[in-house]
Design a protein around this motif. Structure first.
Motif, short mmCIF file in Angstrom:
data_model
loop_
_atom_site.label_atom_id
_atom_site.label_comp_id
_atom_site.label_asym_id
_atom_site.label_seq_id
_atom_site.Cartn_x
_atom_site.Cartn_y
_atom_site.Cartn_z
N VAL A 61 37.74 45.90 35.74
CA VAL A 61 38.46 45.56 34.51
C VAL A 61 39.63 46.52 34.36
N ALA A 62 40.73 46.03 33.80
CA ALA A 62 41.90 46.86 33.58
C ALA A 62 42.55 46.51 32.26
N VAL A 63 43.24 47.49 31.69
CA VAL A 63 44.09 47.29 30.51
C VAL A 63 45.52 47.32 30.97
N SER A 64 46.36 46.45 30.41
CA SER A 64 47.73 46.41 30.89
C SER A 64 48.67 45.82 29.85
N GLY A 65 49.89 46.38 29.82
CA GLY A 65 50.98 45.77 29.07
C GLY A 65 51.76 44.81 29.93
N VAL B 169 37.64 40.72 45.09
CA VAL B 169 36.95 41.41 44.01
C VAL B 169 37.26 40.67 42.71
N LYS B 170 36.25 40.40 41.91
CA LYS B 170 36.45 39.71 40.64
C LYS B 170 37.09 40.66 39.63
N ALA B 171 38.16 40.22 38.98
CA ALA B 171 38.90 41.10 38.08
C ALA B 171 39.04 40.49 36.69
N THR B 172 38.94 41.34 35.68
CA THR B 172 39.24 40.98 34.30
C THR B 172 40.38 41.87 33.83
N VAL B 173 41.38 41.28 33.22
CA VAL B 173 42.54 42.03 32.73
C VAL B 173 42.63 41.83 31.22
N ALA C 215 38.31 46.99 26.99
CA ALA C 215 38.05 47.37 28.38
C ALA C 215 36.91 48.38 28.47
N ALA C 216 36.87 49.32 27.51
CA ALA C 216 35.78 50.31 27.50
C ALA C 216 34.43 49.62 27.30
N ARG C 217 34.41 48.60 26.46
CA ARG C 217 33.17 47.86 26.22
C ARG C 217 32.72 47.12 27.49
N LEU C 218 33.67 46.53 28.19
CA LEU C 218 33.34 45.82 29.43
C LEU C 218 32.90 46.80 30.52
N ARG C 219 33.48 48.00 30.51
CA ARG C 219 33.02 49.03 31.45
C ARG C 219 31.56 49.39 31.17
N ASP C 220 31.24 49.52 29.91
CA ASP C 220 29.86 49.85 29.55
C ASP C 220 28.89 48.74 29.92
N GLU C 221 29.42 47.53 30.06
CA GLU C 221 28.57 46.38 30.44
C GLU C 221 28.42 46.26 31.96
#
Length: 319
Positions: free
Chosen positions: A72-76, A92-96, A130-136
């Motif tokens: 997962v990534a955060v992006s502008g 690799v499966k990615a969530t942005v 993104a932090a929540r998804l990292r924790d998941e």
């Protein structure tokens, strides 16, 4: 602090996955600014910006279990595009996660590359999501608060040091500070006499405010340059800039857009405001440095549409 050994290791890891972008003298910019100018054309990188380097370095460092779980990534804008494209290439499966202020084209490109895109109301909310998804269970690929990512971005500086002629000053744009941290680390090791200058736009000045405060602080984001709009820098990038960078210059959005137009006319490249801001800052560096200045400009990205730039130019009354 990131050292040259980490940057060289990143360079070896990402070879074949990213482009060694051109480092070229620019007669047009040299005439415009009145000093010799060399441009590192990172807007010709895969995905249109330097971000592909850090994304590739991080993805290639993951374990099989981490890759299987997804990232997962955060992006502008640019980091999300880069992660989506590089993750797809490496299966690799990615969530942005992007704020709604991100350019529509950036959202489209991330989705077209196979990433799941989540939109939030603000950049702060994007980081929280993104932090929540990292924790998941997803692996967070942070745009700048990660030594592996910073080392990947530092390969820009490695190539610049190897390919450019004699330089006195190098200008690098700052969002969260990953690019300038890596570039400054590489140049400090390989070209220790070169001064490195950071450039921000007003309303995206997280690093200059951190330097004034003595450490990272949250900032209000309002610049049109969404690719520079980090809500705060990290301790990692702050430490590098505080130790290795001459100064951080802040320019108005209007001047950054004029810089885009000047890059198109004089350098024949189509850049976004995150790169356009280098030109007004370069004039200030020439005034401050004095003597025989030889500039290097890291033209970091070109992911702005013609409609974007023309719309900004009209808004600011530019021709």
């Amino acid at each position: 602090m990131i050292g040259i050994s980490e940057i060289e290791a990143a360079a070896g890891r990402i070879t074949g996955h990213v482009v060694r972008t051109p480092t070229v003298p620019s007669p047009g910019l040299s005439a415009l600014l009145g000093v010799p100018v060399t441009a590192k054309l990172e807007l010709l990188q895969r995905t249109g910006s330097f971000k592909a380097r850090g994304a590739a370095a991080k993805l290639l460092s993951l374990s099989e279990a981490e890759r299987a779980a997804g990232v997962v990534a955060v992006s502008g804008g640019n980091h999300g595009i880069a992660l989506a494209v590089m993750a797809s290439a490496l299966e690799v499966k990615a969530t942005v996660v992007m704020p709604r202020s991100a350019p529509a084209r950036s959202v489209e490109l991330a989705q077209e590359s196979g990433a799941t895109v989540r939109l939030t109301e603000s950049m702060d909310e994007a980081f929280a999501t993104a932090a929540r998804l990292r924790d998941e269970g997803l692996t967070l690929v942070h745009p700048f608060d990660d030594p592996v990512v910073v080392a990947g971005q530092g390969t820009v500086g490695l190539e610049l040091a190897q390919d450019a002629g004699d330089l006195t000053d190098v200008l690098v744009s700052i969002g969260g500070g990953g690019l300038i941290s890596g570039v400054a680390a590489a140049l400090h090791a390989l070209r220790p006499g070169v001064r490195v200058w950071g450039v921000e736009t007003e309303g995206a000045q997280a690093m200059s405010e951190a330097l004034a405060a003595g450490g990272p602080v949250p900032v209000a984001v309002s610049s049109i340059s969404t690719t520079l709009s980090a809500p705060a820098v990290s301790q990692l990038t702050y430490d590098h800039v505080a130790a290795l960078v001459e100064d951080v210059l802040v320019v108005p959005d209007r001047d950054a857009v004029q810089g885009c137009l000047d890059l198109a006319e004089h350098a024949k490249v189509w850049a976004e405001p995150a790169a356009g801001c280098l030109l007004p800052a370069a004039r200030r560096v020439c005034e401050r440095a004095g003597g025989r200045v030889r500039l290097g400009l890291v033209v970091c990205g070109g992911n702005a549409t013609t409609a974007d730039v023309m719309g900004w130019a009209e808004r600011f009354g530019l021709r």
